[in-house]
Design an enzyme around this catalytic site. Structure first.
Site, PDB file in Angstrom:
ATOM      1  N   ARG A 118       0.808  -1.245   0.000  1.00 46.15           N
ATOM      2  CA  ARG A 118       0.000   0.000   0.000  1.00 46.15           C
ATOM      3  C   ARG A 118       0.825   1.270   0.000  1.00 46.15           C
ATOM      4  NH1 ARG A 118      -2.829  -3.343   3.291  1.00 46.15           N
ATOM      5  NH2 ARG A 118      -4.653  -4.198   2.246  1.00 46.15           N
ATOM      6  N   LYS A 140       2.872  11.525 -11.536  1.00 47.00           N
ATOM      7  CA  LYS A 140       2.111  10.570 -12.347  1.00 47.00           C
ATOM      8  C   LYS A 140       2.963   9.325 -12.563  1.00 47.00           C
ATOM      9  CE  LYS A 140      -0.690  13.437 -15.423  1.00 47.00           C
ATOM     10  NZ  LYS A 140      -0.932  13.671 -16.862  1.00 47.00           N
ATOM     11  N   GLU A 182      10.807  17.982 -25.140  1.00 47.33           N
ATOM     12  CA  GLU A 182      10.010  18.352 -23.950  1.00 47.33           C
ATOM     13  C   GLU A 182      10.572  19.617 -23.297  1.00 47.33           C
ATOM     14  OE1 GLU A 182       7.292  16.724 -23.610  1.00 47.33           O
ATOM     15  OE2 GLU A 182       7.618  14.647 -24.242  1.00 47.33           O
ATOM     16  N   LYS A 219       7.903  22.818 -15.049  1.00 42.25           N
ATOM     17  CA  LYS A 219       7.010  21.708 -14.679  1.00 42.25           C
ATOM     18  C   LYS A 219       6.548  21.866 -13.233  1.00 42.25           C
ATOM     19  CE  LYS A 219       5.458  17.220 -14.929  1.00 42.25           C
ATOM     20  NZ  LYS A 219       5.434  15.968 -15.652  1.00 42.25           N
ATOM     21  N   GLU A 229      -4.286  17.594 -12.620  1.00 45.29           N
ATOM     22  CA  GLU A 229      -4.652  17.884 -14.011  1.00 45.29           C
ATOM     23  C   GLU A 229      -6.132  18.198 -14.171  1.00 45.29           C
ATOM     24  OE1 GLU A 229      -2.682  15.530 -17.007  1.00 45.29           O
ATOM     25  OE2 GLU A 229      -3.888  16.412 -18.588  1.00 45.29           O
ATOM     26  N   ARG A 233      -2.549  22.040 -15.869  1.00 43.52           N
ATOM     27  CA  ARG A 233      -1.562  20.986 -16.129  1.00 43.52           C
ATOM     28  C   ARG A 233      -1.669  20.508 -17.575  1.00 43.52           C
ATOM     29  NH1 ARG A 233       0.618  16.237 -12.029  1.00 43.52           N
ATOM     30  NH2 ARG A 233       2.043  15.284 -13.519  1.00 43.52           N
ATOM     31  N   ASN A 237       0.578  19.351 -22.321  1.00 44.61           N
ATOM     32  CA  ASN A 237       0.260  18.561 -23.518  1.00 44.61           C
ATOM     33  C   ASN A 237       0.422  19.352 -24.809  1.00 44.61           C
ATOM     34  OD1 ASN A 237      -0.314  16.135 -22.233  1.00 44.61           O
ATOM     35  ND2 ASN A 237      -2.362  16.835 -21.699  1.00 44.61           N
ATOM     36  N   HIS A 240       1.072  17.574 -28.035  1.00 40.45           N
ATOM     37  CA  HIS A 240       0.908  16.144 -27.773  1.00 40.45           C
ATOM     38  C   HIS A 240      -0.305  15.511 -28.435  1.00 40.45           C
ATOM     39  CE1 HIS A 240       4.309  16.487 -25.175  1.00 40.45           C
ATOM     40  NE2 HIS A 240       4.199  15.258 -24.733  1.00 40.45           N
ATOM     41  N   HIS A 244       0.616  12.169 -30.214  1.00 40.41           N
ATOM     42  CA  HIS A 244       0.017  10.860 -29.917  1.00 40.41           C
ATOM     43  C   HIS A 244      -0.596  10.248 -31.175  1.00 40.41           C
ATOM     44  CE1 HIS A 244      -0.310  12.144 -25.432  1.00 40.41           C
ATOM     45  NE2 HIS A 244       0.841  11.533 -25.668  1.00 40.41           N
ATOM     46  N   HIS A 256       8.794   9.048 -28.958  1.00 45.29           N
ATOM     47  CA  HIS A 256       7.825  10.038 -28.474  1.00 45.29           C
ATOM     48  C   HIS A 256       8.311  11.476 -28.722  1.00 45.29           C
ATOM     49  CE1 HIS A 256       4.822  11.953 -25.987  1.00 45.29           C
ATOM     50  NE2 HIS A 256       5.772  12.488 -25.235  1.00 45.29           N
TER      51      HIS A 256
HETATM   52  N1  LIG Z   1       4.894  10.320 -15.599  1.00 45.05           N
HETATM   53  C1  LIG Z   1       4.904  11.364 -16.388  1.00 45.05           C
HETATM   54  O1  LIG Z   1       4.467  12.461 -16.031  1.00 45.05           O
HETATM   55  C2  LIG Z   1       5.496  11.217 -17.756  1.00 45.05           C
HETATM   56  C3  LIG Z   1       5.766  12.354 -18.541  1.00 45.05           C
HETATM   57  C4  LIG Z   1       6.370  12.162 -19.785  1.00 45.05           C
HETATM   58  C5  LIG Z   1       6.700  10.885 -20.217  1.00 45.05           C
HETATM   59  N2  LIG Z   1       6.421   9.806 -19.439  1.00 45.05           N
HETATM   60  C6  LIG Z   1       6.778   8.450 -19.862  1.00 45.05           C
HETATM   61  O2  LIG Z   1       8.192   8.384 -19.998  1.00 45.05           O
HETATM   62  C7  LIG Z   1       8.518   7.346 -20.925  1.00 45.05           C
HETATM   63  C8  LIG Z   1       9.594   7.849 -21.847  1.00 45.05           C
HETATM   64  O3  LIG Z   1      10.751   8.142 -21.088  1.00 45.05           O
HETATM   65  P1  LIG Z   1      12.203   8.199 -21.749  1.00 45.05           P
HETATM   66  O4  LIG Z   1      12.147   9.048 -22.955  1.00 45.05           O
HETATM   67  O5  LIG Z   1      13.153   8.519 -20.675  1.00 45.05           O
HETATM   68  O6  LIG Z   1      12.391   6.724 -22.307  1.00 45.05           O
HETATM   69  P2  LIG Z   1      13.145   5.436 -21.703  1.00 45.05           P
HETATM   70  O7  LIG Z   1      12.908   5.318 -20.260  1.00 45.05           O
HETATM   71  O8  LIG Z   1      12.782   4.303 -22.584  1.00 45.05           O
HETATM   72  O9  LIG Z   1      14.680   5.804 -21.919  1.00 45.05           O
HETATM   73  C9  LIG Z   1      15.163   5.945 -23.237  1.00 45.05           C
HETATM   74  C10 LIG Z   1      16.392   5.061 -23.488  1.00 45.05           C
HETATM   75  O10 LIG Z   1      17.531   5.718 -22.941  1.00 45.05           O
HETATM   76  C11 LIG Z   1      18.245   4.839 -22.094  1.00 45.05           C
HETATM   77  N3  LIG Z   1      18.874   5.676 -21.078  1.00 45.05           N
HETATM   78  C12 LIG Z   1      18.253   6.449 -20.149  1.00 45.05           C
HETATM   79  N4  LIG Z   1      19.155   7.143 -19.464  1.00 45.05           N
HETATM   80  C13 LIG Z   1      20.372   6.835 -19.952  1.00 45.05           C
HETATM   81  C14 LIG Z   1      21.702   7.236 -19.651  1.00 45.05           C
HETATM   82  N5  LIG Z   1      21.951   8.173 -18.726  1.00 45.05           N
HETATM   83  N6  LIG Z   1      22.714   6.665 -20.335  1.00 45.05           N
HETATM   84  C15 LIG Z   1      22.445   5.747 -21.306  1.00 45.05           C
HETATM   85  N7  LIG Z   1      21.236   5.348 -21.665  1.00 45.05           N
HETATM   86  C16 LIG Z   1      20.201   5.874 -20.979  1.00 45.05           C
HETATM   87  C17 LIG Z   1      17.200   3.859 -21.593  1.00 45.05           C
HETATM   88  O11 LIG Z   1      17.794   2.652 -21.154  1.00 45.05           O
HETATM   89  C18 LIG Z   1      16.337   3.689 -22.837  1.00 45.05           C
HETATM   90  O12 LIG Z   1      16.904   2.741 -23.694  1.00 45.05           O
HETATM   91  C19 LIG Z   1       7.220   6.967 -21.615  1.00 45.05           C
HETATM   92  O13 LIG Z   1       6.804   5.726 -21.121  1.00 45.05           O
HETATM   93  C20 LIG Z   1       6.242   8.058 -21.203  1.00 45.05           C
HETATM   94  O14 LIG Z   1       4.914   7.595 -21.126  1.00 45.05           O
HETATM   95  C21 LIG Z   1       5.828   9.954 -18.226  1.00 45.05           C
HETATM   96 ZN   LIG Z   2       5.718  14.091 -23.846  1.00 39.63          ZN
END
Ligand SMILES: NC(=O)c1ccc[n+]([C@@H]2O[C@H](COP(=O)([O-])OP(=O)(O)OC[C@H]3O[C@@H](n4cnc5c(N)ncnc54)[C@H](O)[C@@H]3O)[C@@H](O)[C@H]2O)c1
Ligand SMILES: [Zn+2]
Length: 351
Positions: A118, A140, A182, A219, A229, A233, A237, A240, A244, A256
């Site tokens: 929990r 999130k 971003e 942010k 949101e 918030r 987007n 986006h 998407h 993305h």
């Molecule tokens: N929670 C939220 O508010 C929020 C906001 C935006 C995006 N997201 C989510 O985030 C995800 C995308 O995140 P991302 O772009 O970081 O992708 P990711 O986590 O897949 O990372 C991208 C790649 O970079 C590599 N990597 C990361 N840091 C590294 C480093 N320092 N050195 C070498 N390699 C490294 C990872 O292993 C991966 O292969 C999506 O799932 C999206 O839905 C969430």
């Molecule tokens: Zn985004």
């Protein structure tokens, strides 16, 4: 030099520390960071040998749990593996989970921390630029299901966010560019100075800490005002709705951030077309997106297919279109009921 930002979140405030070398120095700061009891470092198989093992070696009582690398593993199956490993590693209610990775690890591990027994303490240690400036802040968390991305999740505010900008040295260039999408999005929403900084395109030439700090601050300001949101918030987007749709139509072949690049350009053109902003803003957005090395065109994607992907967006459920557009740089606006012909005209112009 390290920067500290305090986030005023529902429940409790939490600090974000930004600086080079935080990971290396963590051994001296384990008690300051509340990391002396049992800790699970959830990371992925790429980052475990780069940073996970180093981090575990510097903490008195830590275990590394590595999930496979990739969005396709942001699933309930991965979570159930993690829960089992956490039990086997002896994690209890007083334990802490460190999410060490990009947004995929942050979202998955964050959801594990929200739900395991929990809810246990969560420290976000983002390693990608995207995770630093976007996903690690704001609470999130969640996973994907076959029916769609991020459909199962929770709000789980971290107890702390530790951003060691040194780790960006190993981030692949393509991922850096996605994080920049971003970052400039935050600039267009609320901080024009970020756009100046972003125009030096390569990470080695960046004053990285300052870039990250400013982007994080945007942010933070937004999620503090609207943690769940309900209104502003949604500004995050920007670009986006288009992004998407591109991701869906291409079956996630685009990263993305690449889709967000085109999405920002499309949102600016649409703002201009409906007379919301001055004529030069779309050019400015397009030049910047291009200078980062991100795409500014949809290629040969069919505009009707993109439009119908948009209309199934969960934010359009009322039936009326809904976009985040720009009145000016730094002045986003939620616009509903944009005519389909305007959206299609923008998409056609960007092919
Ligand atoms: N929670 C939220 O508010 C929020 C906001 C935006 C995006 N997201 C989510 O985030 C995800 C995308 O995140 P991302 O772009 O970081 O992708 P990711 O986590 O897949 O990372 C991208 C790649 O970079 C590599 N990597 C990361 N840091 C590294 C480093 N320092 N050195 C070498 N390699 C490294 C990872 O292993 C991966 O292969 C999506 O799932 C999206 O839905 C969430
Ligand atoms: Zn985004």
């Amino acid at each position: 030099m390290e920067t500290r930002i305090t986030v005023d979140a529902p429940g409790d405030a939490y600090p974000i520390l930004i600086g080079a070398g935080i990971l290396e120095q963590i051994a001296h700061r384990a008690s300051e960071f509340g990391l002396t009891k049992r800790v699970a470092i959830i990371t992925n198989t790429t980052l475990a040998p780069l940073y996970g093992d180093v981090l575990a070696a510097r903490l008195p009582n830590a275990v590394v749990l590595a999930m496979p690398d990739g969005e396709v593993y942001k699933t309930l199956e991965t979570l159930s593996d993690l829960y089992r490993q956490m039990i086997n590693a002896g994690l209890d209610r007083g334990s802490t989970l460190i999410a060490l990775g990009g947004g995929v690890v942050g979202d998955t591990a964050g959801f594990a921390a929200a739900t395991y027994m929990r809810g246990i303490r969560l420290v976000q240690m983002p390693t990608s630029l995207l995770a630093m400036v976007d996903s690690s802040v704001g609470g999130k968390v969640g996973v994907d299901i076959p029916e769609g991305k991020n459909l199962v999740g929770a709000f789980k505010q971290p107890d702390m966010v530790l951003i060691d900008t040194d780790v960006l040295k190993t981030l692949p260039q393509r991922e850096w560019q996605c994080g920049m999408a971003e970052t400039i999005k935050h600039g267009f929403i609320a901080d024009p100075a970020l756009l100046q900084m972003a125009s030096y395109s390569h990470k080695q030439e960046q004053p990285v800490d300052e870039l990250v700090r400013r982007a994080v601050q945007v942010k933070v300001n937004i999620v503090q005002q609207d943690p769940y949101e309900q209104n502003i918030r949604a500004y995050l987007n920007l670009g986006h709705t288009f992004a998407h749709a591109i991701e869906r139509v291409t079956h996630y072949q685009w990263l993305h951030g690449e889709a967000v690049g085109v999405g920002l350009v499309a949102a600016a053109h649409l703002s201009e077309r409906i007379g919301l902003c001055k004529a030069d803003i779309a050019d400015e957005v397009e030049q910047l997106v291009k200078s980062i090395g991100l795409p500014t065109r949809t290629g040969n994607l069919d505009s009707e297919a993109l439009y119908s992907a948009m209309s199934t967006d969960k934010k359009w459920l009322s039936g009326s279109s809904r976009f985040i557009l720009l009145k000016d740089i730094g002045q986003p606006q939620i616009v509903e009921g944009v005519a389909k012909r305007d959206v299609i005209a923008v998409l056609e112009a960007l092919r």
